[in-house]
Design an enzyme around this catalytic site. Structure first.
Site, PDB file in Angstrom:
ATOM      1  N   LYS A 112       0.826  -1.216   0.000  1.00  0.00           N
ATOM      2  CA  LYS A 112       0.000   0.000   0.000  1.00  0.00           C
ATOM      3  C   LYS A 112       0.856   1.262   0.000  1.00  0.00           C
ATOM      4  CE  LYS A 112      -2.232  -1.162   3.816  1.00  0.00           C
ATOM      5  NZ  LYS A 112      -1.606  -2.454   4.144  1.00  0.00           N
ATOM      6  N   ARG A 164      11.931  -6.278   5.704  1.00  0.00           N
ATOM      7  CA  ARG A 164      11.975  -4.849   6.028  1.00  0.00           C
ATOM      8  C   ARG A 164      12.354  -4.630   7.493  1.00  0.00           C
ATOM      9  NH1 ARG A 164       6.749  -1.247   5.191  1.00  0.00           N
ATOM     10  NH2 ARG A 164       6.083  -2.468   6.974  1.00  0.00           N
ATOM     11  N   ARG A 194      10.831  -0.301  12.351  1.00  0.00           N
ATOM     12  CA  ARG A 194       9.429  -0.413  12.762  1.00  0.00           C
ATOM     13  C   ARG A 194       9.296  -1.557  13.734  1.00  0.00           C
ATOM     14  NH1 ARG A 194       4.714   0.289   8.262  1.00  0.00           N
ATOM     15  NH2 ARG A 194       3.645  -1.072   9.743  1.00  0.00           N
ATOM     16  N   ARG A 217      -0.814  -9.096  13.068  1.00  0.00           N
ATOM     17  CA  ARG A 217      -1.339  -8.043  12.172  1.00  0.00           C
ATOM     18  C   ARG A 217      -2.172  -8.673  11.052  1.00  0.00           C
ATOM     19  NH1 ARG A 217       4.219  -5.318  10.746  1.00  0.00           N
ATOM     20  NH2 ARG A 217       3.045  -4.191   9.140  1.00  0.00           N
TER      21      ARG A 217
HETATM   22  P1  AP5 Z   1       4.630  -1.493   1.935  1.00  0.00           P
HETATM   23  O1  AP5 Z   1       4.469  -0.705   0.698  1.00  0.00           O
HETATM   24  O2  AP5 Z   1       5.132  -0.832   3.147  1.00  0.00           O
HETATM   25  O3  AP5 Z   1       3.247  -2.269   2.266  1.00  0.00           O
HETATM   26  P2  AP5 Z   1       2.056  -1.810   3.164  1.00  0.00           P
HETATM   27  O4  AP5 Z   1       0.862  -2.536   2.650  1.00  0.00           O
HETATM   28  O5  AP5 Z   1       2.002  -0.335   3.226  1.00  0.00           O
HETATM   29  O6  AP5 Z   1       2.531  -2.455   4.527  1.00  0.00           O
HETATM   30  P3  AP5 Z   1       2.476  -1.879   6.001  1.00  0.00           P
HETATM   31  O7  AP5 Z   1       3.521  -2.565   6.789  1.00  0.00           O
HETATM   32  O8  AP5 Z   1       2.462  -0.405   6.006  1.00  0.00           O
HETATM   33  O9  AP5 Z   1       1.117  -2.465   6.425  1.00  0.00           O
HETATM   34  P4  AP5 Z   1       0.210  -2.230   7.615  1.00  0.00           P
HETATM   35  O10 AP5 Z   1      -1.123  -2.158   6.987  1.00  0.00           O
HETATM   36  O11 AP5 Z   1       0.410  -3.293   8.629  1.00  0.00           O
HETATM   37  O12 AP5 Z   1       0.740  -0.915   8.322  1.00  0.00           O
HETATM   38  P5  AP5 Z   1       0.087   0.446   8.709  1.00  0.00           P
HETATM   39  O13 AP5 Z   1       1.166   1.421   8.810  1.00  0.00           O
HETATM   40  O14 AP5 Z   1      -1.086   0.752   7.852  1.00  0.00           O
HETATM   41  O15 AP5 Z   1       5.545  -2.753   1.572  1.00  0.00           O
HETATM   42  C1  AP5 Z   1       5.960  -3.670   2.553  1.00  0.00           C
HETATM   43  C2  AP5 Z   1       7.380  -4.165   2.207  1.00  0.00           C
HETATM   44  O16 AP5 Z   1       7.308  -4.907   0.981  1.00  0.00           O
HETATM   45  C3  AP5 Z   1       8.380  -3.028   1.961  1.00  0.00           C
HETATM   46  O17 AP5 Z   1       9.626  -3.405   2.452  1.00  0.00           O
HETATM   47  C4  AP5 Z   1       8.380  -2.887   0.442  1.00  0.00           C
HETATM   48  O18 AP5 Z   1       9.597  -2.404  -0.038  1.00  0.00           O
HETATM   49  C5  AP5 Z   1       8.145  -4.322  -0.013  1.00  0.00           C
HETATM   50  N1  AP5 Z   1       7.423  -4.400  -1.289  1.00  0.00           N
HETATM   51  C6  AP5 Z   1       6.422  -3.577  -1.733  1.00  0.00           C
HETATM   52  N2  AP5 Z   1       5.991  -3.964  -2.950  1.00  0.00           N
HETATM   53  C7  AP5 Z   1       6.722  -5.068  -3.277  1.00  0.00           C
HETATM   54  C8  AP5 Z   1       6.739  -5.948  -4.415  1.00  0.00           C
HETATM   55  N3  AP5 Z   1       5.913  -5.757  -5.448  1.00  0.00           N
HETATM   56  N4  AP5 Z   1       7.607  -6.968  -4.407  1.00  0.00           N
HETATM   57  C9  AP5 Z   1       8.428  -7.174  -3.341  1.00  0.00           C
HETATM   58  N5  AP5 Z   1       8.484  -6.374  -2.251  1.00  0.00           N
HETATM   59  C10 AP5 Z   1       7.627  -5.346  -2.211  1.00  0.00           C
HETATM   60  O19 AP5 Z   1      -0.484   0.135  10.168  1.00  0.00           O
HETATM   61  C11 AP5 Z   1       0.370  -0.119  11.253  1.00  0.00           C
HETATM   62  C12 AP5 Z   1      -0.443  -0.246  12.532  1.00  0.00           C
HETATM   63  O20 AP5 Z   1      -1.101   1.012  12.799  1.00  0.00           O
HETATM   64  C13 AP5 Z   1      -1.587  -1.269  12.499  1.00  0.00           C
HETATM   65  O21 AP5 Z   1      -1.125  -2.565  12.831  1.00  0.00           O
HETATM   66  C14 AP5 Z   1      -2.525  -0.684  13.551  1.00  0.00           C
HETATM   67  O22 AP5 Z   1      -2.074  -0.977  14.840  1.00  0.00           O
HETATM   68  C15 AP5 Z   1      -2.396   0.802  13.329  1.00  0.00           C
HETATM   69  N6  AP5 Z   1      -3.368   1.330  12.361  1.00  0.00           N
HETATM   70  C16 AP5 Z   1      -3.102   1.936  11.159  1.00  0.00           C
HETATM   71  N7  AP5 Z   1      -4.227   2.293  10.547  1.00  0.00           N
HETATM   72  C17 AP5 Z   1      -5.254   1.907  11.345  1.00  0.00           C
HETATM   73  C18 AP5 Z   1      -6.673   1.986  11.232  1.00  0.00           C
HETATM   74  N8  AP5 Z   1      -7.264   2.517  10.157  1.00  0.00           N
HETATM   75  N9  AP5 Z   1      -7.426   1.486  12.248  1.00  0.00           N
HETATM   76  C19 AP5 Z   1      -6.850   0.948  13.349  1.00  0.00           C
HETATM   77  N10 AP5 Z   1      -5.507   0.828  13.513  1.00  0.00           N
HETATM   78  C20 AP5 Z   1      -4.714   1.310  12.519  1.00  0.00           C
HETATM   79 MG    MG Z   2       1.995   1.088   4.809  1.00  0.00          MG
END
Ligand code: AP5
Ligand code: MG
Length: 193
Positions: A14, A128, A134, A146
């Site tokens: 994402k 990562r 993180r 997660r």
């Molecule tokens: P990346 O692009 O970072 O993927 P992502 O989907 O953004 O992953 P996140 O780790 O951000 O997911 P998340 O949903 O758990 O975290 P968030 O910050 O939203 O890519 C991941 C890795 O893969 C990177 O190293 C990248 O380089 C690699 N990659 C990307 N594309 C690739 C490809 N095509 N091939 C190979 N490698 C690739 O949430 C974190 C925490 O915040 C949650 O757990 C929760 O506690 C809280 N939170 C956030 N939003 C909410 C909400 N709306 N409600 C409640 N709690 C929330």
């Molecule tokens: Mg993200």
């Protein structure tokens, strides 16, 4: 306005694809994960409370993230459109987002849902975790928690938008560039229609 939700499990890409999409389409990126991590970095009370839950891989309360999104929408009155990343993650958040956008006489254009196998998600996040700093990336148990939160609470959000025929599924495996081209193609098809 073009208002997109980029949807998918943790590690589905994402954040990676959001950076490219906001540049191409001139959208404002709203990532609740990024907003929460900046609250943590600033050591605000909200950030400290959220950190406890994030470190366990659990969602933070709906009212916290809905409040953050509401403020961010108000802070960007002239945006051409928004790209929501990591929000909404529960049905309650989805309903709240619809109401907030309705107040601004707009709505969600479409949800792009990226699909990635669980094994690939875990591999990407562990990799990562070696460099990102993180705290929710460097432990496989937390990564699995997660993903479990995603299945238990978040996956149903796609059903909510499916009722309005707003969901497009995209394969989230392969090169970053190929996935970006596929996402762009879906957006362009819809915008042209
Ligand atoms: P990346 O692009 O970072 O993927 P992502 O989907 O953004 O992953 P996140 O780790 O951000 O997911 P998340 O949903 O758990 O975290 P968030 O910050 O939203 O890519 C991941 C890795 O893969 C990177 O190293 C990248 O380089 C690699 N990659 C990307 N594309 C690739 C490809 N095509 N091939 C190979 N490698 C690739 O949430 C974190 C925490 O915040 C949650 O757990 C929760 O506690 C809280 N939170 C956030 N939003 C909410 C909400 N709306 N409600 C409640 N709690 C929330
Ligand atoms: Mg993200």
């Amino acid at each position: 306005m073009l208002n997109l939700i980029l949807f998918g499990p943790p590690g589905s890409g994402k954040g990676t694809q959001s950076e490219k999409l906001i540049n191409k389409y001139g959208l404002k990126h709203l990532s609740t994960g990024d907003l929460l991590r900046s609250e943590i970095a600033e050591r605000t009370p909200l950030g400290l409370e959220a950190k406890n839950l994030m470190d366990k891989g659990q969602l933070v309360p709906d009212e916290v993230v809905i409040g953050m999104i509401s403020s961010a929408l108000d802070a960007n009155p002239n945006a051409k459109g928004f790209l929501f990343d990591g929000f909404p993650r529960t049905a309650t958040q989805a309903e709240a987002l619809d109401k907030l956008l309705e107040l601004k006489n707009t709505g969600i254009t479409m949800m792009l849902a990226m699909e990635v196998s669980e094994e690939e998600l875990v591999n990407r996040l562990l990799k990562r975790g070696m460099t990102s700093g993180r705290s929710d990336d460097n432990n496989e148990g937390v990564i699995r928690a997660r993903i479990a939160e995603y299945h238990n609470k978040t996956a149903a959000v796609a059903d909510y938008y499916r009722k309005f025929d707003k969901v497009v599924k995209v394969k989230g495996e392969g090169s970053v560039e190929d996935i970006f081209n596929e996402l762009s193609r879906e957006i362009d098809t819809l915008v042209a229609a």
